[in-house]
Write a protein that holds these residues in place. Sequence first.
Motif, PDB file in Angstrom:
ATOM      1  N   VAL A 186      36.400  20.894 -27.748  1.00 34.88           N
ATOM      2  CA  VAL A 186      35.765  19.612 -27.406  1.00 34.88           C
ATOM      3  C   VAL A 186      36.790  18.482 -27.439  1.00 34.88           C
ATOM      4  CG1 VAL A 186      34.053  17.919 -28.149  1.00 34.88           C
ATOM      5  CG2 VAL A 186      33.481  20.343 -28.167  1.00 34.88           C
ATOM      6  N   PHE A 187      37.662  18.496 -28.451  1.00 29.69           N
ATOM      7  CA  PHE A 187      38.694  17.460 -28.541  1.00 29.69           C
ATOM      8  C   PHE A 187      39.636  17.516 -27.345  1.00 29.69           C
ATOM      9  CE2 PHE A 187      43.069  16.390 -29.703  1.00 29.69           C
ATOM     10  CZ  PHE A 187      42.919  15.048 -30.064  1.00 29.69           C
ATOM     11  N   MET A 188      40.058  18.718 -26.957  1.00 24.63           N
ATOM     12  CA  MET A 188      40.969  18.845 -25.825  1.00 24.63           C
ATOM     13  C   MET A 188      40.293  18.406 -24.525  1.00 24.63           C
ATOM     14  SD  MET A 188      43.860  19.682 -26.944  1.00 24.63           S
ATOM     15  CE  MET A 188      44.579  19.886 -25.320  1.00 24.63           C
TER      16      MET A 188
ATOM     17  N   ALA B  58      31.915  18.004 -18.619  1.00 30.60           N
ATOM     18  CA  ALA B  58      30.564  18.299 -18.161  1.00 30.60           C
ATOM     19  C   ALA B  58      30.266  19.792 -18.220  1.00 30.60           C
ATOM     20  CB  ALA B  58      30.380  17.774 -16.732  1.00 30.60           C
ATOM     21  N   ILE B  59      31.239  20.607 -17.835  1.00 31.74           N
ATOM     22  CA  ILE B  59      31.042  22.061 -17.884  1.00 31.74           C
ATOM     23  C   ILE B  59      30.856  22.538 -19.317  1.00 31.74           C
ATOM     24  CG2 ILE B  59      32.155  24.277 -17.412  1.00 31.74           C
ATOM     25  CD1 ILE B  59      33.515  22.927 -15.017  1.00 31.74           C
ATOM     26  N   LEU B  60      31.654  21.986 -20.229  1.00 23.91           N
ATOM     27  CA  LEU B  60      31.511  22.355 -21.641  1.00 23.91           C
ATOM     28  C   LEU B  60      30.143  21.929 -22.177  1.00 23.91           C
ATOM     29  CD1 LEU B  60      32.977  23.556 -24.102  1.00 23.91           C
ATOM     30  CD2 LEU B  60      33.798  21.258 -24.629  1.00 23.91           C
ATOM     31  N   ALA B  61      29.680  20.743 -21.758  1.00 27.82           N
ATOM     32  CA  ALA B  61      28.362  20.284 -22.197  1.00 27.82           C
ATOM     33  C   ALA B  61      27.259  21.197 -21.671  1.00 27.82           C
ATOM     34  CB  ALA B  61      28.133  18.850 -21.720  1.00 27.82           C
TER      35      ALA B  61
ATOM     36  N   VAL C 116      22.783  24.730 -22.478  1.00 28.12           N
ATOM     37  CA  VAL C 116      22.025  25.925 -22.091  1.00 28.12           C
ATOM     38  C   VAL C 116      21.771  26.810 -23.304  1.00 28.12           C
ATOM     39  CG1 VAL C 116      22.162  28.064 -20.749  1.00 28.12           C
ATOM     40  CG2 VAL C 116      22.789  25.890 -19.694  1.00 28.12           C
ATOM     41  N   ARG C 117      22.766  26.929 -24.157  1.00 25.75           N
ATOM     42  CA  ARG C 117      22.583  27.709 -25.387  1.00 25.75           C
ATOM     43  C   ARG C 117      21.509  27.082 -26.275  1.00 25.75           C
ATOM     44  NH1 ARG C 117      25.592  27.197 -30.286  1.00 25.75           N
ATOM     45  NH2 ARG C 117      25.365  29.020 -31.627  1.00 25.75           N
ATOM     46  N   LYS C 118      21.514  25.758 -26.376  1.00 23.85           N
ATOM     47  CA  LYS C 118      20.491  25.074 -27.170  1.00 23.85           C
ATOM     48  C   LYS C 118      19.111  25.257 -26.553  1.00 23.85           C
ATOM     49  CE  LYS C 118      19.203  20.560 -29.043  1.00 23.85           C
ATOM     50  NZ  LYS C 118      19.553  19.108 -29.133  1.00 23.85           N
ATOM     51  N   MET C 119      19.027  25.222 -25.236  1.00 26.56           N
ATOM     52  CA  MET C 119      17.747  25.429 -24.567  1.00 26.56           C
ATOM     53  C   MET C 119      17.196  26.824 -24.846  1.00 26.56           C
ATOM     54  SD  MET C 119      15.290  24.377 -22.672  1.00 26.56           S
ATOM     55  CE  MET C 119      15.838  22.870 -21.873  1.00 26.56           C
ATOM     56  N   ALA C 120      18.052  27.816 -24.872  1.00 25.39           N
ATOM     57  CA  ALA C 120      17.608  29.179 -25.174  1.00 25.39           C
ATOM     58  C   ALA C 120      17.058  29.265 -26.601  1.00 25.39           C
ATOM     59  CB  ALA C 120      18.766  30.158 -24.986  1.00 25.39           C
TER      60      ALA C 120
ATOM     61  N   LEU D 234      20.676  18.747 -16.734  1.00 27.27           N
ATOM     62  CA  LEU D 234      20.700  18.346 -15.329  1.00 27.27           C
ATOM     63  C   LEU D 234      21.715  17.233 -15.088  1.00 27.27           C
ATOM     64  CD1 LEU D 234      16.883  18.384 -14.491  1.00 27.27           C
ATOM     65  CD2 LEU D 234      18.611  20.072 -13.841  1.00 27.27           C
ATOM     66  N   ALA D 235      21.802  16.290 -16.030  1.00 23.90           N
ATOM     67  CA  ALA D 235      22.775  15.210 -15.885  1.00 23.90           C
ATOM     68  C   ALA D 235      24.200  15.742 -15.931  1.00 23.90           C
ATOM     69  CB  ALA D 235      22.558  14.165 -16.986  1.00 23.90           C
ATOM     70  N   ALA D 236      24.469  16.641 -16.862  1.00 18.93           N
ATOM     71  CA  ALA D 236      25.818  17.215 -16.960  1.00 18.93           C
ATOM     72  C   ALA D 236      26.133  18.071 -15.739  1.00 18.93           C
ATOM     73  CB  ALA D 236      25.938  18.049 -18.239  1.00 18.93           C
TER      74      ALA D 236
END
Length: 359
Positions: free
Chosen positions: A123-125, A167-170, A175-179, A223-225
């Motif tokens: 995340v930092f990178m 955005a891709i990392l988010a 998606v993992r949180k949604m699952a 959706l925003a990400a």
Amino acid sequence: STTKKEVSTDRVEAAHLFYRLNRFTSILENSLQRGPTRFGFLKQRKLWHWDCSVAIRYFYNMCCCASADGPMPLSPIQTEALGITLQAREISDSCGGLILRREVQDLQQLYFATRESEVASLVFMSGFFVFVASWIFSIARIIGRAGGPTQVEEAGAWALLASSTGAILAIFHLVRKMAILTRLWFVLGQKVLEAPTALAKENISQVRTVTMTQMLLTLLRTLAAGSAAVSLPWALAVMAYDDKIDSAVELPFYVALGSVCMALLATIAFFAVEYVVRYRLPPKLGEFVCEAFRLEIEELHRALRIPLNDIDSKQMQERQTWEYVARDFLHTYRFDTVFAADRFGSILQYIQSGMDERD
């Protein structure tokens, strides 16, 4: 004879696990960051501990497979921690779960700690790349407006591709949180049907409603990400290859505008959930949730309980058992993705208190 062979096999596996743990100790020690920290954030690190190295190691770890049979050559510490956890769980399962239940949980927590450390560096990178790309783009725009070569401005525009990494990392984590939330929502639906009283059914339904609000909020953020990750490369491609891409120039702009609108809507929804929905939750929320899962929690307590010793007090040993129960339960049912720290803490406290009903 068969029983003796099984006992002999278990002893060999236990000895192998002991040897593997001893070997892992030195590897773990070398991976830790030692030394003083200056001004609260400055620390001299080895090259292996730099965030860029850790981010590379995170992707390298995806190519490695953890094995319960033994350490894999050139495997990173995260993979080895998972392999030891799998081996300890196999030994525990071969004995009917009567041994190593707590040790398996401790090893599992170690694995998650090493993984989250690598995710934090990633995340930092990602943020660092976005910051540098923004500076390159701004400087290139200034040079272009000052009459400099157009190639500089175009190169600065392409540097913005690095912004898509955030955005891709988010998207990956959302998606993992949604699952996790979807699974919890279905489990709570089953608990509503199994509730013994109307009051219990109402309380669990309220928790399920809060879970649904978190699912909607996570969906908006995803959706925003996703729109942000698509619109920026699309706009750059249309700008650079407009003669080869059969697409309207305005489409990437509309996608980006939709991303901004969904991000604003997600922010408004967050405040509504935080200060309206969550604020109205009852103070005894922890008791309501735990009582709905009482059978599972009591089963965990029986599985994680060990014989008492004569060194520590009975109360201290019982409190330690309930702490392991709380950790196992809250790892299985991720209520931390639904509630804030205060409400989540009430669930943790109720389990650690021994599931004693309050007046």
